[in-house]
Design a protein around this motif. Structure first.
Motif, PDB file in Angstrom:
ATOM      1  N   CYS A 178       0.563   8.781   3.522  1.00 16.74           N
ATOM      2  CA  CYS A 178      -0.465   8.119   4.320  1.00 16.74           C
ATOM      3  C   CYS A 178       0.110   7.449   5.565  1.00 16.74           C
ATOM      4  O   CYS A 178       1.162   6.810   5.512  1.00 16.74           O
ATOM      5  N   LEU A 179      -0.629   7.578   6.661  1.00 18.17           N
ATOM      6  CA  LEU A 179      -0.298   6.915   7.916  1.00 18.17           C
ATOM      7  C   LEU A 179      -1.535   6.196   8.435  1.00 18.17           C
ATOM      8  O   LEU A 179      -2.601   6.799   8.561  1.00 18.17           O
ATOM      9  N   LEU A 180      -1.357   4.910   8.731  1.00 14.76           N
ATOM     10  CA  LEU A 180      -2.378   4.149   9.432  1.00 14.76           C
ATOM     11  C   LEU A 180      -1.933   4.078  10.886  1.00 14.76           C
ATOM     12  O   LEU A 180      -0.946   3.422  11.214  1.00 14.76           O
ATOM     13  N   ASN A 181      -2.605   4.820  11.748  1.00 13.74           N
ATOM     14  CA  ASN A 181      -2.255   4.917  13.164  1.00 13.74           C
ATOM     15  C   ASN A 181      -3.242   4.055  13.959  1.00 13.74           C
ATOM     16  O   ASN A 181      -4.358   4.471  14.229  1.00 13.74           O
ATOM     17  N   ASP A 182      -2.799   2.841  14.292  1.00 17.54           N
ATOM     18  CA  ASP A 182      -3.694   1.870  14.924  1.00 17.54           C
ATOM     19  C   ASP A 182      -3.556   1.899  16.443  1.00 17.54           C
ATOM     20  O   ASP A 182      -2.596   1.384  17.002  1.00 17.54           O
ATOM     21  N   ASN A 183      -4.531   2.484  17.093  1.00 22.18           N
ATOM     22  CA  ASN A 183      -4.584   2.553  18.550  1.00 22.18           C
ATOM     23  C   ASN A 183      -5.611   1.575  19.123  1.00 22.18           C
ATOM     24  O   ASN A 183      -5.981   1.681  20.289  1.00 22.18           O
ATOM     25  N   SER A 184      -6.055   0.624  18.329  1.00 21.97           N
ATOM     26  CA  SER A 184      -7.131  -0.269  18.763  1.00 21.97           C
ATOM     27  C   SER A 184      -6.746  -1.143  19.947  1.00 21.97           C
ATOM     28  O   SER A 184      -7.618  -1.650  20.640  1.00 21.97           O
ATOM     29  N   GLN A 185      -5.447  -1.308  20.208  1.00 14.43           N
ATOM     30  CA  GLN A 185      -4.997  -2.148  21.319  1.00 14.43           C
ATOM     31  C   GLN A 185      -4.571  -1.331  22.544  1.00 14.43           C
ATOM     32  O   GLN A 185      -3.971  -1.878  23.470  1.00 14.43           O
ATOM     33  N   LEU A 186      -4.871  -0.036  22.547  1.00 14.04           N
ATOM     34  CA  LEU A 186      -4.545   0.791  23.714  1.00 14.04           C
ATOM     35  C   LEU A 186      -5.496   0.499  24.859  1.00 14.04           C
ATOM     36  O   LEU A 186      -6.668   0.226  24.652  1.00 14.04           O
ATOM     37  N   SER A 187      -4.979   0.628  26.069  1.00 15.87           N
ATOM     38  CA  SER A 187      -5.831   0.420  27.235  1.00 15.87           C
ATOM     39  C   SER A 187      -6.119   1.727  27.974  1.00 15.87           C
ATOM     40  O   SER A 187      -6.784   1.715  28.994  1.00 15.87           O
ATOM     41  N   GLY A 188      -5.631   2.831  27.451  1.00 15.32           N
ATOM     42  CA  GLY A 188      -5.872   4.125  28.081  1.00 15.32           C
ATOM     43  C   GLY A 188      -6.056   5.187  27.010  1.00 15.32           C
ATOM     44  O   GLY A 188      -6.162   4.868  25.835  1.00 15.32           O
ATOM     45  N   PRO A 189      -6.076   6.451  27.396  1.00 16.92           N
ATOM     46  CA  PRO A 189      -6.237   7.541  26.427  1.00 16.92           C
ATOM     47  C   PRO A 189      -5.148   7.489  25.363  1.00 16.92           C
ATOM     48  O   PRO A 189      -4.013   7.085  25.640  1.00 16.92           O
ATOM     49  N   TRP A 190      -5.487   7.907  24.155  1.00 14.44           N
ATOM     50  CA  TRP A 190      -4.531   7.767  23.060  1.00 14.44           C
ATOM     51  C   TRP A 190      -3.413   8.775  23.121  1.00 14.44           C
ATOM     52  O   TRP A 190      -2.335   8.537  22.622  1.00 14.44           O
ATOM     53  N   PHE A 191      -3.614   9.938  23.717  1.00 16.07           N
ATOM     54  CA  PHE A 191      -2.545  10.924  23.836  1.00 16.07           C
ATOM     55  C   PHE A 191      -3.072  12.062  24.670  1.00 16.07           C
ATOM     56  O   PHE A 191      -4.153  12.564  24.418  1.00 16.07           O
ATOM     57  N   SER A 192      -2.311  12.482  25.653  1.00 15.12           N
ATOM     58  CA  SER A 192      -2.822  13.519  26.532  1.00 15.12           C
ATOM     59  C   SER A 192      -2.412  14.924  26.113  1.00 15.12           C
ATOM     60  O   SER A 192      -2.864  15.886  26.701  1.00 15.12           O
ATOM     61  N   SER A 193      -1.572  15.034  25.097  1.00 20.94           N
ATOM     62  CA  SER A 193      -1.103  16.358  24.711  1.00 20.94           C
ATOM     63  C   SER A 193      -1.305  16.625  23.230  1.00 20.94           C
ATOM     64  O   SER A 193      -0.387  16.501  22.426  1.00 20.94           O
ATOM     65  N   THR A 194      -2.527  16.986  22.870  1.00 26.43           N
ATOM     66  CA  THR A 194      -2.751  17.325  21.468  1.00 26.43           C
ATOM     67  C   THR A 194      -2.010  18.610  21.109  1.00 26.43           C
ATOM     68  O   THR A 194      -1.691  18.817  19.945  1.00 26.43           O
ATOM     69  N   ASN A 230       0.808  -1.224   0.000  1.00 26.53           N
ATOM     70  CA  ASN A 230       0.000   0.000   0.000  1.00 26.53           C
ATOM     71  C   ASN A 230       0.836   1.266   0.000  1.00 26.53           C
ATOM     72  O   ASN A 230       0.302   2.359  -0.139  1.00 26.53           O
ATOM     73  N   ARG A 231       2.113   1.113   0.216  1.00 25.76           N
ATOM     74  CA  ARG A 231       3.068   2.227   0.257  1.00 25.76           C
ATOM     75  C   ARG A 231       2.689   3.254   1.327  1.00 25.76           C
ATOM     76  O   ARG A 231       2.635   4.451   1.074  1.00 25.76           O
ATOM     77  N   TRP A 232       2.402   2.747   2.531  1.00 25.25           N
ATOM     78  CA  TRP A 232       2.145   3.647   3.648  1.00 25.25           C
ATOM     79  C   TRP A 232       2.844   3.140   4.896  1.00 25.25           C
ATOM     80  O   TRP A 232       3.235   1.989   4.992  1.00 25.25           O
ATOM     81  N   LEU A 233       2.980   4.048   5.844  1.00 27.12           N
ATOM     82  CA  LEU A 233       3.524   3.703   7.151  1.00 27.12           C
ATOM     83  C   LEU A 233       2.376   3.367   8.083  1.00 27.12           C
ATOM     84  O   LEU A 233       1.270   3.913   7.948  1.00 27.12           O
ATOM     85  N   GLN A 234       2.655   2.455   9.004  1.00 25.30           N
ATOM     86  CA  GLN A 234       1.662   2.067   9.993  1.00 25.30           C
ATOM     87  C   GLN A 234       2.318   2.074  11.358  1.00 25.30           C
ATOM     88  O   GLN A 234       3.402   1.536  11.539  1.00 25.30           O
ATOM     89  N   ALA A 235       1.644   2.709  12.309  1.00 27.42           N
ATOM     90  CA  ALA A 235       2.087   2.706  13.702  1.00 27.42           C
ATOM     91  C   ALA A 235       1.056   1.925  14.502  1.00 27.42           C
ATOM     92  O   ALA A 235      -0.129   2.262  14.492  1.00 27.42           O
TER      93      ALA A 235
END
Length: 140
Positions: free
Chosen positions: A57-73, A23-28
């Motif tokens: 393109c970035l696929l940012n997969d947070n589906s396995q997080l157990s808490g907030p995704w990021f506290s500092s937008t 797909n020529r994208w990065l995934q985190a």
């Protein structure tokens, strides 16, 4: 292709950065509870990967997080996003656990990244991939 794994203080992988050549994208991929400093380290690792594997393109997969995704937008908005956009990021598919969908969508609705890149929120990885694939094809 796995590019980098980041480990927390318990020596568990909390962020894995990959390049998807088809797909020529990065995934985190993020997992567990991620404190702010670890989240920043992961976001910085993505920027490093973007330098070596340019992709809009970035696929940012947070589906396995157990808490907030990021506290500092604010950090994402003012420090990370301008560099990511400068390096060519145009589309982010952000996958959140279903129980965090409403709060994540509220953050996205405020458009913290302005016109730097387009952010779409999903609670389904397949739908996120489909959307990102359509954006990628439009870039070609």
């Amino acid at each position: 292709m796995r590019l980098q794994d980041l480990y927390n203080q318990d020596e568990q992988v909390y962020c894995s950065i990959q390049f998807d050549p088809a797909n020529r994208w990065l995934q985190a991929n993020w997992a567990g509870f991620v404190p702010t400093r670890d989240a920043e380290r992961g976001a910085e690792a993505y920027l490093s990967s973007l330098r070596h594997f340019p992709s809009p393109c970035l696929l940012n997969d947070n589906s396995q997080l157990s808490g907030p995704w990021f506290s500092s937008t604010a950090w994402l908005e003012h420090i990370w996003a301008p560099v990511a956009a400068e390096r060519g990021l145009r589309y982010v598919a952000h996958v959140t656990p279903p129980h965090l969908l409403a709060s994540t969508a509220d953050v996205a609705a405020r458009r913290p990244f302005g016109e730097q890149f387009e952010l779409q929120i999903f609670d389904d990885l397949t739908m996120a991939r489909q959307w990102l694939r359509s954006q990628s094809q439009a870039e070609r």
